[in-house]
Motif scaffolding. Structure first.
Motif: not given
Length: 540
Positions: A86-88, A92-94
């Motif tokens: 649950k991080t930015f 972003l990667i996904e």
């Protein structure tokens, strides 16, 4: 059967590419991309491989460096441990359609199975997509490129073997070298160099069709390593990079009209000479029937180069203790001239800082947030395990805090929000540009003040030492390495309109200030009050 055109660009990928093209141009002063014309056209299966020294920032640079008119998208890969959080960064990667790759080091003694990921990459390549892989296997803050893993070569073999029925099926391997002047520092510069792609077909490369000999896999991997290494600074120690940069500055002094690519290639030329000399070659060889110098001659020449490297290190150490550049020793100034220039630089820097103040107030929350986040992150591990992610943290926290500042500005000025929406970004950008020049002017003021403090006798002795070093550097550059004898004239005549540079005396005066980017005279420059010439002391 129609030729593949690649997967259409998803909106999320398009958004991320535009967003981080903007963010990277704010964080780095100049991003120079060389040989874009070598990128295989849309629809050609392509594996993009690069050195990996700056974590997620490397991938973002490649995504933004490859034009959309060339490729629809670049399929990224990342370590599986960055997914599902649950991080930015995880979002972003996904969102970019990144493929998770499991690394053995992340799973201890457990078995690692990447067959599903490899199958996905193979199918993407068969559709005509471009896939990005970092064959070092992991990002690391280290002066040398790690031995490449064989995964890319095996992937090429698997794709060719699956399409052996089509002898003209082509897959390209596009190698790329990424060179950061100072990867984690704000407003430093980056060079991205693409190399001629290696093309493979079942017809021309039957040796890569299954069953494949391991020697063929290793040969392809070694060729990739050679290409990537040829376009960046690859050294066994930070010490060698440091003295190679000093040698390059002595050879092509401050103010030489050099593109970033030319500067990196000159540094690399000296770096390779110092690397080879420290290997202490002792065996003679033959080339085209002609004998090379005897072992004694080779050893004698290598010892001269090693001694030059040691003397350059000692000279740079003294410059660092004094806090001045080599150029201050190269061009001696009379005390009245020093005092006059100090006054001019101080007044100019104070004037620019005054202009910057309104915008700097908007920058303050961003700078504080980023500083605290990076400071906390540095405490989580040693240099070699954390410094490669500092730029990623600065980009991420900088972007999030900028969005908060921007939205807060709109809310606080709601009646005229339509004006704020334009004026706030403009004010922040102009304040940044003024601040860059202000810092440069104040850095010059401090350097001139130190010249007065050092004293005439010490400067005279240092100048004599420099004259001897310059003579030896030029002898190595021209006689041994084959570099141009007059670098200032050569690079001024051969260069084009380089990004971050102006050509000619008139242009340098008329275009002293550019809204788009700072007109740097030194590619080693960052937004700091001192010259960044040293590296972490950790031994590897």
């Amino acid at each position: 059967m129609p030729a593949p055109r690649g997967t259409p660009t998803p909106w999320s990928y398009l958004f991320i590419r535009l967003l981080f093209k903007f963010v990277l141009k704010i964080f780095y002063g100049t991003i120079v991309v060389e040989n874009v014309d070598l990128i295989p056209p849309r629809g050609t299966p392509c594996i993009v491989c690069a050195n990996h020294s700056n974590s997620l920032t490397d991938a973002l640079l490649l995504v933004t460096s490859i034009p959309s008119k060339k490729r629809n998208l670049l399929r990224l890969t990342a370590k599986s441990t960055q997914f599902g959080k649950k991080t930015f960064t995880s979002w972003l990667i996904e969102s970019a359609g990144t493929v998770p790759i499991k690394r053995r080091r992340d799973y201890g003694d457990s078995a690692v199975d990447n067959s599903d990921a490899m199958q996905y990459l193979i199918e993407a390549l068969e559709l005509g997509d471009a896939v990005c892989l970092f064959p070092e296997g992991m990002s690391r803050y280290h002066p040398t490129i790690a031995p490449l893993k064989t995964g890319v070569a095996r992937l090429v073999s698997d794709v060719l073997s699956r399409n052996r029925h089509n002898p003209d099926f082509e897959i390209d391997v596009l190698t790329c070298s990424i060179t950061y002047m100072h990867r984690q520092h704000f407003r430093s510069d980056v060079l991205v160099t693409f190399h001629p792609p290696m093309k493979f077909t079942p017809k021309d490369n039957p040796e890569l069709l299954a069953p494949t000999k391991y020697e063929e896999i290793r040969t392809l991997t070694a060729k990739m390593q050679q290409q990537i290494s040829s376009g960046t600074l690859d050294a066994p120690s930070w010490r060698l990079i440091r003295i190679a940069k000093l040698a390059a500055r002595m050879y092509a002094p401050l103010g030489t009209t050099m593109s970033l690519g030319d500067y990196v290639r000159v540094v690399r030329t000296f770096l390779e000479a110092f690397k080879l000399a420290e290997a202490l070659r002792t065996e003679a060889a033959t080339s085209d029937g002609e004998a090379l110098p005897s072992p004694e001659q080779i050893l004698r020449e290598d010892r001269k180069i090693v001694q030059l490297g040691n003397d350059l290190k000692e000279y740079q150490d003294q410059l660092s203790r004094w806090g001045i550049k080599d150029d201050r020793i190269r061009r001696p100034l009379q005390r009245p001239v020093i005092l006059y220039r100090m006054v001019v630089r101080l007044v100019w820097s104070l004037f620019l800082i005054t202009l910057s103040l309104p915008g700097l107030l908007l920058w303050l929350p961003i700078l504080l947030t980023t500083f605290v986040a990076v400071h906390q992150f540095k405490r989580t591990g040693p240099v070699w395990d954390t410094y490669d992610e500092i730029a990623q943290y600065k980009l991420t926290y900088g972007l999030i805090s900028w969005v908060c500042v921007y939205l807060a500005s709109l809310v606080l000025t709601l009646p005229v929000a339509f004006l704020t929406a334009v004026l706030v970004p403009a004010a922040m950008w102009m304040s940044l540009r003024w601040m860059e020049d202000a810092v440069s002017a104040f850095r010059a003021f401090v350097s001139l003040a130190r010249l007065l403090w050092i004293g005439k006798a010490a400067l005279r002795a240092m100048r004599e030492k420099r004259e001897d070093l310059h003579k030896r550097v030029m002898d190595l550059a021209v006689r041994t390495l084959g570099l141009p004898e007059e670098p200032e004239r050569y690079f001024a005549e051969t260069g084009g309109v380089e990004k971050g540079r102006v050509r000619g005396r008139w242009a340098s005066k008329a275009k002293y200030f550019s809204v788009r980017r700072r007109r740097k005279r030194d590619w080693n420059e960052t937004l700091r009050l001192y010259d960044q010439v040293d590296y972490p002391d950790d031994e590897y």
